[in-house]
Design a protein around this motif. Sequence first.
Motif, short mmCIF file in Angstrom:
data_model
loop_
_atom_site.label_atom_id
_atom_site.label_comp_id
_atom_site.label_asym_id
_atom_site.label_seq_id
_atom_site.Cartn_x
_atom_site.Cartn_y
_atom_site.Cartn_z
N SER A 124 1.83 25.95 4.66
CA SER A 124 0.86 24.89 5.04
C SER A 124 1.44 23.97 6.08
O SER A 124 2.45 23.44 5.97
N ILE A 125 0.37 23.69 7.10
CA ILE A 125 0.88 22.61 8.02
C ILE A 125 0.95 21.17 7.26
O ILE A 125 1.42 20.21 7.88
N ARG A 126 0.30 21.04 6.04
CA ARG A 126 0.19 19.76 5.52
C ARG A 126 1.97 19.46 4.98
O ARG A 126 2.09 18.39 4.71
N TRP A 127 2.76 20.34 5.30
CA TRP A 127 4.29 20.12 5.06
C TRP A 127 4.53 19.03 5.88
O TRP A 127 5.59 18.33 5.63
N ALA A 128 3.96 18.95 7.02
CA ALA A 128 4.42 17.88 8.14
C ALA A 128 4.10 16.54 7.54
O ALA A 128 4.62 15.62 8.30
N LEU A 129 3.38 16.38 6.65
CA LEU A 129 2.90 15.13 6.08
C LEU A 129 3.92 14.47 5.17
O LEU A 129 3.78 13.47 4.63
N LEU A 130 4.66 15.42 4.76
CA LEU A 130 5.75 15.07 3.69
C LEU A 130 6.42 13.61 3.86
O LEU A 130 6.78 12.84 3.04
N PRO A 131 7.15 13.53 5.21
CA PRO A 131 8.14 12.40 5.32
C PRO A 131 7.25 11.37 5.74
O PRO A 131 7.74 10.12 5.70
N VAL A 132 5.66 11.36 5.82
CA VAL A 132 5.07 10.17 6.22
C VAL A 132 5.17 8.98 5.38
O VAL A 132 5.44 7.69 5.78
N PRO A 133 5.21 9.07 4.00
CA PRO A 133 5.10 7.92 3.16
C PRO A 133 6.50 7.09 3.30
O PRO A 133 6.63 5.91 3.36
N SER A 134 7.61 7.88 3.27
CA SER A 134 8.89 7.14 3.38
C SER A 134 9.22 6.63 4.60
O SER A 134 9.96 5.67 4.85
N ALA A 135 8.45 7.25 5.55
CA ALA A 135 8.84 6.72 6.93
C ALA A 135 7.92 5.52 7.12
O ALA A 135 8.45 4.48 7.82
N VAL A 136 6.79 5.34 6.60
CA VAL A 136 6.19 4.17 6.60
C VAL A 136 6.69 2.95 5.68
O VAL A 136 7.07 1.87 6.25
N LEU A 137 7.56 3.42 4.77
CA LEU A 137 8.36 2.53 3.97
C LEU A 137 9.61 1.98 4.84
O LEU A 137 9.95 0.84 5.03
N TRP A 138 10.18 3.08 5.60
CA TRP A 138 11.38 2.63 6.33
C TRP A 138 11.10 1.74 7.60
O TRP A 138 11.61 0.67 7.77
N ILE A 139 9.76 1.77 8.19
CA ILE A 139 9.46 1.05 9.18
C ILE A 139 8.88 -0.27 8.85
O ILE A 139 9.28 -1.40 9.35
N SER A 140 8.26 -0.35 7.82
CA SER A 140 7.48 -1.78 7.38
C SER A 140 8.87 -2.57 6.64
O SER A 140 8.65 -3.71 6.97
N ALA A 141 9.62 -1.93 6.03
CA ALA A 141 10.89 -2.65 5.39
C ALA A 141 11.55 -3.19 6.54
O ALA A 141 12.21 -4.26 6.41
N SER A 142 11.98 -2.45 7.51
CA SER A 142 12.58 -2.70 8.67
C SER A 142 12.01 -4.09 9.38
O SER A 142 12.81 -5.12 9.72
N GLY A 143 10.75 -4.01 9.51
CA GLY A 143 10.05 -5.04 10.11
C GLY A 143 10.10 -6.34 9.19
O GLY A 143 9.90 -7.65 9.81
N MET A 144 10.51 -6.17 7.86
CA MET A 144 10.31 -7.51 7.11
C MET A 144 11.35 -8.28 7.43
O MET A 144 11.35 -9.74 7.40
#
Length: 216
Positions: free
Chosen positions: A91-111
């Motif tokens: 399924s193409i939905r596998w592409a969504l797997l890293p999205v939550p951790s990437a959001v955490l990475w970006i948001s925590a970096s911005g803190m």
Amino acid sequence: MSDAPRHDALIDALGAQLTPVRRLPPPWLRTLGWLAVVAAIAAVLLQRYGAHTMLHRWQAAPDLCLAAFGAVTTAITAALAAFALAVPGRSIRWALLPVPSAVLWISASGMGCLRAHIPGMAVLDMREANHCLMFIISFSIPLSGLLIWLLRRAYPLRPVLTAVIVGLASAAASASLLEICHNVDAAASDLVMHALAVAIVVVANMAMGGRLLTKA
């Protein structure tokens, strides 16, 4: 009916020339193989720089530890997603797997841009910023190349999307490795350089990796 024996003989002759295809290991096992290479690089860097500065930064600013955790998790989940997407029928939905951790990475970096400066820790200057940029790009090149080489053994039906995920995995792994020798506090310039490096790696993989993953 008289042609049936000749058809059977032709099928037997063609079948005799076929070579057995070795089944690929499952995506999670191939992911572990790629991560083992990343871990080996991390071990070399730890032997060279030690873990004192990295642990001091994490203790003084938990947001940096959270960002590092997000980067590591993004590397793992993106690599797994790339290997899964390379298997036809997944399924193409596998592409969504890293999205939550990437959001955490970006948001925590911005803190890091919002909190107080870490006492005794240098602030990023232009020379260090260029070092961060070159570090992530330089380490992403071989890590992306290795991933693409491993993925070419499969048959990615979405080569461009798979290449984008490859770029994200490689950039996240390189940013994780940078934590070992990164001796400056987070700042807006640091976040910008990291984001620029990740964007360059992802776009380069989309342009080149997509072609390399496309079967002739």
